[in-house]
Design an enzyme around this catalytic site. Structure first.
Site, mmCIF file in Angstrom:
data_model
loop_
_atom_site.group_PDB
_atom_site.id
_atom_site.type_symbol
_atom_site.label_atom_id
_atom_site.label_comp_id
_atom_site.label_asym_id
_atom_site.label_seq_id
_atom_site.Cartn_x
_atom_site.Cartn_y
_atom_site.Cartn_z
ATOM 1 N N ASP A 193 18.271 -4.745 -5.343
ATOM 2 C CA ASP A 193 17.787 -3.712 -4.937
ATOM 3 C C ASP A 193 18.000 -2.779 -3.658
ATOM 4 O OD1 ASP A 193 16.566 -1.519 -6.795
ATOM 5 O OD2 ASP A 193 14.851 -1.925 -5.663
ATOM 6 N N ASN A 194 18.534 -3.627 -2.751
ATOM 7 C CA ASN A 194 18.840 -3.168 -1.460
ATOM 8 C C ASN A 194 20.410 -2.857 -1.370
ATOM 9 O OD1 ASN A 194 16.225 -3.049 -0.743
ATOM 10 N ND2 ASN A 194 16.205 -4.945 0.648
ATOM 11 N N ASP A 224 18.342 0.568 3.484
ATOM 12 C CA ASP A 224 16.990 -0.143 3.454
ATOM 13 C C ASP A 224 16.911 -0.969 4.557
ATOM 14 O OD1 ASP A 224 16.490 1.317 1.129
ATOM 15 O OD2 ASP A 224 16.833 -0.321 -0.254
ATOM 16 N N ARG A 277 14.774 10.013 5.094
ATOM 17 C CA ARG A 277 15.941 9.460 4.977
ATOM 18 C C ARG A 277 16.770 10.558 4.137
ATOM 19 N NH1 ARG A 277 15.414 3.324 3.185
ATOM 20 N NH2 ARG A 277 14.659 4.375 1.325
ATOM 21 N N ASP A 315 0.655 -1.063 -0.131
ATOM 22 C CA ASP A 315 0.086 -0.005 -0.103
ATOM 23 C C ASP A 315 0.875 1.329 0.188
ATOM 24 O OD1 ASP A 315 0.985 -0.082 2.529
ATOM 25 O OD2 ASP A 315 -1.020 -0.508 3.570
ATOM 26 N N GLY A 316 2.044 1.102 0.014
ATOM 27 C CA GLY A 316 3.210 2.359 -0.168
ATOM 28 C C GLY A 316 3.184 3.135 0.934
ATOM 29 N N ARG A 371 21.064 2.045 -6.863
ATOM 30 C CA ARG A 371 21.334 0.610 -6.340
ATOM 31 C C ARG A 371 21.756 -0.104 -7.395
ATOM 32 N NH1 ARG A 371 17.257 0.710 -2.341
ATOM 33 N NH2 ARG A 371 16.508 2.980 -2.134
#
Length: 365
Positions: free
Chosen positions: A133-134, A143, A57, A6-7, A64
């Site tokens: 992607d992290n 992340d 952040r 849900d973001g 990445r």
């Protein structure tokens, strides 16, 4: 919004990232930083209804490994090259105009990644979700999800309860770092010859080992490198696992070791493995040229008294969910000075209670 999400973020995970990224910075480990948390009145559905939140952040770059993979697998090589050029300008400006800049960029990413993961291993940090992607293209920790500092040392510790097969376990992290770099090498193959990519990948393991040995010598207060140090370190971690020793208080107590063993022995479930290892350690210390006092000073600057373990973070989260952010602010002070004494917070430097030892967490935000 990945995986039909849900973001939204919840207060729980936002507090964890806010405090942990500052704690990593306090330990001298490259990381994103957290500027602020904003709470929300909106409830978010996870395993239960939770308070929503936003964590602000900051990082020098959010590019990445996966950013390059995106363009490579879409066969968009022009955009891939533009992304590499952008990263060089923003994060590796010394390579602008250099010969073979993409190769040199990749070499620097390999080095930084190897050294970053060596730092993680040296403090018992388990990231938990090391997919490409992290992984930061500039070699910083990003992340923060189901991360953990280990309590009792456990080489195969898995902090993410959804990681059924232990792909991202503590002892798997160095190998996963290399696997991710291999994926990045593939993504960069339109820009760099394969043989040169492979040559740089071969430097990963020696770079990781060199950095880890350097860090472990510092943690043990050893002066000059000795050929036998690798065996000493391997036996140390085997002993800690066998004797079920909490990693952080052990190294902190060892930082004041002067031949008297009672304080260290009190940390071990069984004294015999620790006594045997301390015999080896005493013999190794006899090769030092510095004094005991000098060793103590160096080790106390190297081995933190405080790391933000999960049961400590959970206590702060529980209070914050009831509108009490006092402990969040207290832990922020500790996070930024983990080598200090902080006498009013002594209980957070104690070994973790057995019932709270090496918890597993959800990566849900």
């Amino acid at each position: 919004y990945s995986r039909q999400g849900d973001g939204r973020a919840v207060l729980r995970s936002s507090i964890r990232e806010y405090l942990m990224s500052e704690a990593m910075d306090g330990l001298g480990i490259a990381t994103s930083r957290a500027l602020a948390i904003i709470t929300s009145d909106e409830k978010v559905a996870r395993e239960r209804w939770e308070k929503g939140s936003i964590v602000l952040r900051l990082a020098p770059s959010w590019i990445r490994f996966g950013s390059f993979e995106y363009f490579f697998h879409a066969n968009r090589h022009a955009e891939l090259e533009k992304l590499a050029d952008f990263l060089i300008r923003e994060s590796f400006p010394e390579l602008v105009g250099a010969e073979e800049p993409y190769l040199k960029m990749f070499a620097e990413i390999v080095r930084r990644t190897a050294e970053l993961i060596a730092q993680w291993q040296s403090v018992g940090f388990n990231h938990g979700v090391m997919n490409t992607d992290n992984m930061s293209a500039i070699g910083i920790t990003i992340d923060y999800g189901p991360f953990a500092f280990m309590d009792t040392f456990e080489s195969g510790y898995i902090c993410n309860h959804t990681d059924t097969y232990g792909r991202y376990s503590y002892d798997s992290q160095p190998g996963i770092g290399l696997w991710n770099l291999q994926r990045l090498a593939l993504a960069l193959s339109p820009l760099i010859p394969q043989d040169k990519l492979e040559a740089e990948l071969e430097r990963y393991a020696p770079c990781f080992t060199t950095k880890l040995l350097e860090l472990l010598r510092a943690k043990l207060g050893l002066d000059e490198a000795q050929e036998s140090d690798g065996d000493l370190f391997r036996s140390l971690f085997a002993m800690m696992e066998n004797a079920q020793i909490d990693m952080t208080p052990f190294f902190r107590t060892l930082s004041r070791y002067d031949g008297k063993r009672s304080a260290l022995l009190s940390l071990a479930l069984s004294p015999d493995p620790l006594n045997a290892w301390l015999d080896r350690y005493d013999a190794r210390l006899s090769l030092n040229t510095s004094s005991t006092d000098e060793r103590h000073v160096r080790m106390l600057r190297t081995n933190p008294k405080y790391v933000l373990k999960n049961h400590i973070l959970q206590e702060a989260i529980t209070r914050a969910e009831n509108e009490d952010f006092t402990l969040v602010n207290d832990l922020l002070r500790i996070a930024r000075d983990p080598y200090g004494e902080h006498e009013s917070f002594e209980r957070y430097a104690l070994p973790t209670p057995p019932s709270l030892n090496n918890l597993k967490l959800s990566c849900s935000s």
